[in-house]
Each structure stands twice: as structure tokens, then as C-alpha cells.
Design an enzyme around this catalytic site. Sequence first.
Site, PDB file in Angstrom:
ATOM      1  N   ARG A 240       4.999  17.453  -1.399  1.00 34.07           N
ATOM      2  CA  ARG A 240       5.311  16.937  -2.668  1.00 34.07           C
ATOM      3  C   ARG A 240       4.328  17.544  -3.793  1.00 34.07           C
ATOM      4  O   ARG A 240       4.629  17.939  -5.021  1.00 34.07           O
ATOM      5  CB  ARG A 240       5.478  15.445  -2.643  1.00 34.07           C
ATOM      6  CG  ARG A 240       6.242  14.790  -3.816  1.00 34.07           C
ATOM      7  CD  ARG A 240       5.958  13.182  -3.684  1.00 34.07           C
ATOM      8  NE  ARG A 240       5.874  12.798  -4.992  1.00 34.07           N
ATOM      9  CZ  ARG A 240       4.736  12.219  -5.654  1.00 34.07           C
ATOM     10  NH1 ARG A 240       3.623  12.736  -5.169  1.00 34.07           N
ATOM     11  NH2 ARG A 240       4.683  12.042  -6.987  1.00 34.07           N
TER      12      ARG A 240
ATOM     13  N   ARG B  15      -7.619  -7.726  -0.503  1.00 38.42           N
ATOM     14  CA  ARG B  15      -7.404  -7.967  -1.640  1.00 38.42           C
ATOM     15  C   ARG B  15      -6.207  -9.389  -1.838  1.00 38.42           C
ATOM     16  O   ARG B  15      -6.128  -9.706  -2.766  1.00 38.42           O
ATOM     17  CB  ARG B  15      -6.992  -6.809  -2.354  1.00 38.42           C
ATOM     18  CG  ARG B  15      -7.678  -6.818  -3.737  1.00 38.42           C
ATOM     19  CD  ARG B  15      -6.958  -5.242  -4.601  1.00 38.42           C
ATOM     20  NE  ARG B  15      -8.055  -5.040  -5.563  1.00 38.42           N
ATOM     21  CZ  ARG B  15      -7.921  -3.724  -6.082  1.00 38.42           C
ATOM     22  NH1 ARG B  15      -6.895  -2.897  -5.743  1.00 38.42           N
ATOM     23  NH2 ARG B  15      -8.740  -3.599  -7.181  1.00 38.42           N
TER      24      ARG B  15
ATOM     25  N   HIS C 137      -8.358  -5.873 -12.053  1.00 38.47           N
ATOM     26  CA  HIS C 137      -7.583  -4.606 -11.960  1.00 38.47           C
ATOM     27  C   HIS C 137      -6.048  -4.795 -12.049  1.00 38.47           C
ATOM     28  O   HIS C 137      -5.455  -5.465 -11.410  1.00 38.47           O
ATOM     29  CB  HIS C 137      -7.892  -4.203 -10.413  1.00 38.47           C
ATOM     30  CG  HIS C 137      -7.199  -2.903 -10.200  1.00 38.47           C
ATOM     31  ND1 HIS C 137      -7.506  -1.615 -10.763  1.00 38.47           N
ATOM     32  CD2 HIS C 137      -6.367  -2.322  -9.279  1.00 38.47           C
ATOM     33  CE1 HIS C 137      -7.037  -0.477 -10.236  1.00 38.47           C
ATOM     34  NE2 HIS C 137      -6.037  -1.190  -9.551  1.00 38.47           N
TER      35      HIS C 137
ATOM     36  N   LYS D 155       2.130  -7.258   5.433  1.00 43.26           N
ATOM     37  CA  LYS D 155       2.805  -6.087   5.953  1.00 43.26           C
ATOM     38  C   LYS D 155       2.068  -4.993   5.328  1.00 43.26           C
ATOM     39  O   LYS D 155       2.076  -4.254   4.360  1.00 43.26           O
ATOM     40  CB  LYS D 155       4.044  -5.961   5.326  1.00 43.26           C
ATOM     41  CG  LYS D 155       5.096  -4.730   6.217  1.00 43.26           C
ATOM     42  CD  LYS D 155       6.280  -4.340   5.548  1.00 43.26           C
ATOM     43  CE  LYS D 155       6.122  -3.145   4.518  1.00 43.26           C
ATOM     44  NZ  LYS D 155       5.440  -2.059   5.131  1.00 43.26           N
TER      45      LYS D 155
ATOM     46  N   GLU E  46     -13.350   0.247  -9.886  1.00 48.30           N
ATOM     47  CA  GLU E  46     -13.366  -1.224 -10.336  1.00 48.30           C
ATOM     48  C   GLU E  46     -14.362  -1.940  -9.524  1.00 48.30           C
ATOM     49  O   GLU E  46     -14.621  -1.649  -8.303  1.00 48.30           O
ATOM     50  CB  GLU E  46     -12.073  -1.712 -10.622  1.00 48.30           C
ATOM     51  CG  GLU E  46     -11.324  -1.936  -9.039  1.00 48.30           C
ATOM     52  CD  GLU E  46     -10.486  -0.748  -8.741  1.00 48.30           C
ATOM     53  OE1 GLU E  46     -10.491   0.430  -9.028  1.00 48.30           O
ATOM     54  OE2 GLU E  46      -9.501  -1.138  -7.890  1.00 48.30           O
TER      55      GLU E  46
ATOM     56  N   SER F  98       4.172   1.977  -5.019  1.00 49.08           N
ATOM     57  CA  SER F  98       4.746   2.761  -5.884  1.00 49.08           C
ATOM     58  C   SER F  98       5.440   2.160  -7.076  1.00 49.08           C
ATOM     59  O   SER F  98       5.977   0.900  -6.898  1.00 49.08           O
ATOM     60  CB  SER F  98       5.629   3.987  -5.293  1.00 49.08           C
ATOM     61  OG  SER F  98       6.399   3.206  -4.314  1.00 49.08           O
TER      62      SER F  98
ATOM     63  N   GLU G 138       0.686  -4.160  -8.312  1.00 54.47           N
ATOM     64  CA  GLU G 138      -0.298  -3.098  -8.679  1.00 54.47           C
ATOM     65  C   GLU G 138       0.338  -1.622  -8.406  1.00 54.47           C
ATOM     66  O   GLU G 138       0.675  -1.580  -7.106  1.00 54.47           O
ATOM     67  CB  GLU G 138      -1.513  -3.223  -7.904  1.00 54.47           C
ATOM     68  CG  GLU G 138      -2.277  -4.574  -8.320  1.00 54.47           C
ATOM     69  CD  GLU G 138      -3.184  -4.526  -7.407  1.00 54.47           C
ATOM     70  OE1 GLU G 138      -4.295  -3.847  -7.444  1.00 54.47           O
ATOM     71  OE2 GLU G 138      -3.181  -5.449  -6.639  1.00 54.47           O
TER      72      GLU G 138
ATOM     73  N   SER H 270       1.354  -0.852   5.195  1.00 59.64           N
ATOM     74  CA  SER H 270       2.330   0.589   5.351  1.00 59.64           C
ATOM     75  C   SER H 270       2.548   1.198   6.697  1.00 59.64           C
ATOM     76  O   SER H 270       1.349   0.954   7.431  1.00 59.64           O
ATOM     77  CB  SER H 270       1.510   1.641   4.584  1.00 59.64           C
ATOM     78  OG  SER H 270       2.296   2.941   5.027  1.00 59.64           O
TER      79      SER H 270
ATOM     80  N   CYS I 190      -4.965   5.386  -6.820  1.00 58.54           N
ATOM     81  CA  CYS I 190      -4.219   5.025  -8.016  1.00 58.54           C
ATOM     82  C   CYS I 190      -5.087   5.127  -9.530  1.00 58.54           C
ATOM     83  O   CYS I 190      -4.461   5.545 -10.460  1.00 58.54           O
ATOM     84  CB  CYS I 190      -3.577   3.782  -7.787  1.00 58.54           C
ATOM     85  SG  CYS I 190      -4.849   2.582  -7.500  1.00 58.54           S
ATOM     86  N   ASN I 191      -6.428   4.790  -9.270  1.00 63.42           N
ATOM     87  CA  ASN I 191      -7.261   4.576 -10.571  1.00 63.42           C
ATOM     88  C   ASN I 191      -7.964   5.924 -10.984  1.00 63.42           C
ATOM     89  O   ASN I 191      -8.567   5.749 -12.180  1.00 63.42           O
ATOM     90  CB  ASN I 191      -7.955   3.239 -10.544  1.00 63.42           C
ATOM     91  CG  ASN I 191      -9.139   3.443  -9.421  1.00 63.42           C
ATOM     92  OD1 ASN I 191      -9.245   4.675  -8.935  1.00 63.42           O
ATOM     93  ND2 ASN I 191      -9.816   2.587  -9.117  1.00 63.42           N
TER      94      ASN I 191
HETATM   95  P1  NAD Z   1       5.242   2.704  -1.296  1.00 67.29           P
HETATM   96  O1  NAD Z   1       5.719   2.131  -2.669  1.00 67.29           O
HETATM   97  O2  NAD Z   1       5.844   3.950  -0.700  1.00 67.29           O
HETATM   98  O3  NAD Z   1       4.715   1.706  -0.322  1.00 67.29           O
HETATM   99  C1  NAD Z   1       3.790   0.629  -0.580  1.00 67.29           C
HETATM  100  C2  NAD Z   1       4.324  -0.378   0.400  1.00 67.29           C
HETATM  101  O4  NAD Z   1       5.631  -0.868  -0.204  1.00 67.29           O
HETATM  102  C3  NAD Z   1       4.537  -0.137   1.850  1.00 67.29           C
HETATM  103  O5  NAD Z   1       4.152  -1.152   2.962  1.00 67.29           O
HETATM  104  C4  NAD Z   1       6.122   0.296   1.990  1.00 67.29           C
HETATM  105  O6  NAD Z   1       6.582  -0.093   3.275  1.00 67.29           O
HETATM  106  C5  NAD Z   1       6.597  -1.072   0.967  1.00 67.29           C
HETATM  107  N1  NAD Z   1       8.184  -0.775   0.485  1.00 67.29           N
HETATM  108  C6  NAD Z   1       8.370  -0.011   0.048  1.00 67.29           C
HETATM  109  N2  NAD Z   1       9.746   0.000  -0.412  1.00 67.29           N
HETATM  110  C7  NAD Z   1       9.751  -1.438  -0.560  1.00 67.29           C
HETATM  111  C8  NAD Z   1      10.775  -2.142  -0.955  1.00 67.29           C
HETATM  112  N3  NAD Z   1      12.002  -1.760  -1.462  1.00 67.29           N
HETATM  113  N4  NAD Z   1      10.639  -3.548  -0.851  1.00 67.29           N
HETATM  114  C9  NAD Z   1       9.536  -4.209  -0.160  1.00 67.29           C
HETATM  115  N5  NAD Z   1       8.612  -3.195   0.282  1.00 67.29           N
HETATM  116  C10 NAD Z   1       8.834  -1.975   0.163  1.00 67.29           C
HETATM  117  O7  NAD Z   1       3.674   3.263  -1.814  1.00 67.29           O
HETATM  118  P2  NAD Z   1       2.716   4.127  -0.862  1.00 67.29           P
HETATM  119  O8  NAD Z   1       3.152   5.455  -0.914  1.00 67.29           O
HETATM  120  O9  NAD Z   1       2.223   3.479   0.298  1.00 67.29           O
HETATM  121  O10 NAD Z   1       1.296   4.074  -1.878  1.00 67.29           O
HETATM  122  C11 NAD Z   1       1.213   5.025  -2.866  1.00 67.29           C
HETATM  123  C12 NAD Z   1       1.448   4.325  -4.327  1.00 67.29           C
HETATM  124  O11 NAD Z   1       0.772   3.140  -4.366  1.00 67.29           O
HETATM  125  C13 NAD Z   1       0.923   5.196  -5.274  1.00 67.29           C
HETATM  126  O12 NAD Z   1       2.036   5.183  -6.445  1.00 67.29           O
HETATM  127  C14 NAD Z   1      -0.265   4.499  -5.928  1.00 67.29           C
HETATM  128  O13 NAD Z   1      -0.487   4.656  -6.971  1.00 67.29           O
HETATM  129  C15 NAD Z   1      -0.014   3.049  -5.602  1.00 67.29           C
HETATM  130  N6  NAD Z   1      -1.052   2.372  -5.443  1.00 67.29           N
HETATM  131  C16 NAD Z   1      -1.589   1.553  -6.524  1.00 67.29           C
HETATM  132  C17 NAD Z   1      -2.670   0.894  -6.425  1.00 67.29           C
HETATM  133  C18 NAD Z   1      -3.009   0.116  -7.853  1.00 67.29           C
HETATM  134  O14 NAD Z   1      -3.968  -0.609  -7.659  1.00 67.29           O
HETATM  135  N7  NAD Z   1      -2.353  -0.066  -8.863  1.00 67.29           N
HETATM  136  C19 NAD Z   1      -3.569   0.937  -5.331  1.00 67.29           C
HETATM  137  C20 NAD Z   1      -3.152   1.637  -4.463  1.00 67.29           C
HETATM  138  C21 NAD Z   1      -1.990   2.480  -4.243  1.00 67.29           C
END
Ligand code: NAD
Length: 477
Positions: free
Chosen positions: A333, A158, A447, A173, A441, A227, A248, A175, A282-283
Amino acid sequence: METYRQYINGAFVDARSGEWIEVENPFTGQITARVPKGDARDASDALEAAKAAQTAWSRQTPSARAAYLKRMAELIRANRVELARILVAEQAKILPLAQVEVDFTADYFDYYAGWARIYEGEIINSDRPNENIFLFRKPIGVVAGICPWNFPFFVMARKVAPALLTGCAIVLKPSSLTPNTTFAFAQMAASLDLPKGVLNFVSGGGSTMGEALVNHPVTDMVSLTGSVEAGQKIISASAEKVMKVSLELGGKAPAIVFADADLDLAVKSVLDSRVIFSGQVCNCAERAYVDRRIYEPFMSKLAAAFKAVAYGDPMAEPAPAMSSQIDKTQRDRIDQMVKRAVAEGAEIVTGGKIPETETGYFYEPTLLTKVRQDMEIVQKEVFGPVLPVLPFDEYEEAIALANDCEYGLTSSVFTTNINIVMQAVKDLKFGETYVNREHFEGMQGFHAGWRKSGIGGADGKHGLMEYLQTQVAYIQF
Ligand code: NAD
């Protein structure tokens, strides 16, 4: 155990730190792979390589760039079974769903390749007789793509597909929990003759590698899926540079079931929302509002459906409906959130605890009633197989309750009355509204969340535009 390396400037490299991150299979508890623990130095190497490559890349025609995307789709299809297995092992997604994600990802590359000859600039009428005004769409430059753990393969595409198609260079990058499929893809992409530096994959933690990618002066845009907390940090960091962000973030989608709904369809759709990938989507609907007149029959059908959900080995045949949560932290959690809800007066209809299993971080599919709108379980994202259900008496009340949330990603409505459909679509304040169907979606849509669910969005024409900026040329002759 597999060892993956970062892909920077066309070469596979270890982290400058020499350290590694181990990747656990959440179902078996075994270590499936290790990836480099990259930091700011690796981020800088990758971003500088991207910058050096981007201008020449942007000078290639969109069709030439699209040809690479098509070949990426072909590579994914040729390795679809293996990729799905890697996906299962890194995140305990049940195999059929992992296969859907892999196949959808191949289609996604093809879809954006198709945009090469479609996206265009504009010709604007001038106030001067001897002048043409052209609006060009140009790539934003160097993109840092940061991915979550829930759909690691698809979300990678995406970001990579629209970035490359538009002439951006990207450093992506994954996760740290789910880097394997991304690096398996990097190995495939390396077999293409892509110019060095156009496509880079790095690994490392959010507060180290992630923040370094965001703060580096070379980064022109950050595209994060993750997040709200990570999004907020990125917005703060972008203020200093006045940098484009596309975010997102989380969701807390409501499903509204009206009195005239097809109850079986509503029950199935709401249940699927909660158990698909163990509720970590998430959705998908995270709270339901049900007309009081059908509350009892709806709850009795839903409770039976929740109780019948099979969970277990993600590779089992036939596949269970769901498997392990992504890790112990996330599972605990969820458990704490349910415990707090119960302490505040919620009643458990079914589930509500960590089951005793030999392996995995399972949480029972959980249905909650006697919840209030102001409870944490109704307001905050759980990201697990947990559903609070509230009754409502009037249309206006249902809409007000659904809209009363800091998130605004998706919503759904179940009714057989076209007037209610049209009115609800008008009144709901969410980026997406699904009517009489599950929350999922299409790649040709857009999205994009409202409120804390994000800024900008992905997919379709508007998702492509995220990676483009305009230049207006006033040409007098
Ligand atoms: P996360 O925010 O913990 O991590 C996401 C990514 O961001 C990881 O690669 C992480 O290493 C990186 N990251 C974390 N802090 C950062 C910072 N300060 N600067 C730069 N990068 C950073 O989220 P997660 O636990 O991997 O994913 C779950 C979350 O993602 C849920 O809240 C979910 O709703 C959301 N999500 C949203 C969508 C959408 O389309 N809206 C899709 C999938 C997941």
C-alpha cells in the site's frame, strides 16, 4: 509456536467455531502463534459475563479496584523482557522500542491506579434552601475495547486501566495481526483474584468479532483505536443503540519548520517521526512545511539523515532504526502511494522503493519533494517511512496548509521565536501541538483528535472521564 486462548468469564477457552488465526512474525515470516478465531458467539459469551460481573465490581471501592491495577503493573515489570520479545516477534518493532512500550504500559497501570482517590463528583448549589444537589460520577457499564496493531500492548492498557479503575467491565479485542502480547497479559492477569467476567479478552476479525462486540445489546460503550473506516462503521452502528463511542483514529500530522528553527533539532525530530516503528505511528509527523529561506539546507540535512537510516532485524544488537512493515499488504500500500505521487509529479530525494532483502516487508525510508498540497501523499495517511516536504513563504500560508487536512490528531512547530510559538499554538487546529520536540504524548495529557481523527480521547483526567457518566441527585430534607 504458542497457542493462546480467549479469556472469558475467568476461563481460557477456544473459539466456538473451533477455528484459529495464525500470527506471522513480519520479519522472519514464521508463524509465532495461533489464537482462536472468535465470532459473535464468543463476543456474546464475553459481554454477558461482563454484564453479570459489572455491578458488583462497581460496588468495590476505587482503591480496591486500583489495587488490581498496581498488581498488573508489577506483573508486567516482572515479565518485562519476555513481553518485549513477544512484542518484537508479533510486529517487528525494534527491541529497544518494544521495551519502552512494555515499561510505559506498566507505568500506565500505576498511573491510573493513582486516580482512585482523586476523581470525584461535585456538589451543586440548589435554588431551594432545604436541598442538596450531588453530581455523582458512575461507570458507564460494559465496555468493548478494540485495538490496532501498532501499539498493541500499550493501547490494551489504555482501555483496560481506565475501564477497570472506574468500575466498568471490559471485553477487549486485539488486532488479529498482533494478539500475542495481549493474551500473554491475559495469562498474567488470570493469576490475580479478579472477579470473574470483569476482564475478558477475545480474538477475531474486525467484520466478525469486532462488529459483534459493537452491535451486541449489552455493550454500553465502544472504545476503538484504529482506522477512520472502522470508526465510521462504529459510529453508524452506535446510532441504532445511541451508544457512547470513544474513537482514536488516523492522523496526518504536519511539522512546520520556521526560518529561525534549530535545524538539527528539527531534522532529528522529523526523521524520528518517520522512522520510529517504521513510520507506523498515528501521531507522528507525516508531512513537513519548511520556510523557503531554509528549505535547501534543511533538505540537505534531512536527506543525509534519511540515507543514514539503518533497517533490519528488530532483535539485532545494536538495534537498527527501524525494521519491517507490519505485513505485505501494508508495505505494498505504501509502495503504491509513493508510485502514485511520483506519477503526479513528486520527486524522490531518497528511498522510494521496496528494497531487496532476504526476509521482511521492508520499505526504504523515503523523502519526497515537488509535491503539491492536493496530492494524496500530502492529504492521506501513509503509515510508513515516507515524508513529503513542501516549502512555504509566509506564516499564514504555513498555518493554512497545516490545517488543510481532514485529520486533526497532532501537529508540531519548530522555531526559536516565542511569539511564533504562541501564535501557532493558537492557530493550529489539532488535538495536540508539540513545540521543538518529537510527537509523543504523555499519559497525563489528553490524546484526542479533531475532525476525522476521532471523537473523545484517552489519557489523563479527561481520558478517565470517558468511562464515567453522571448522575445528579436532588436531595430535599
Ligand atoms: P483497523 O481499523 O484496520 O483495525 C483496528 C481494530 O478495529 C482491529 O482490532 C480490527 O479488527 C477492528 N475493526 C476493524 N473493522 C471493524 C468494525 N467494522 N467493527 C469493529 N471493529 C473493527 O486499524 P489498524 O490497521 O489495526 O490500525 C492502524 C490505524 O489505527 C491507523 O489509521 C492509525 O492511525 C490508527 N491509530 C490511531 C491511534 C490514535 O491514537 N489516534 C493509535 C494507533 C493507531
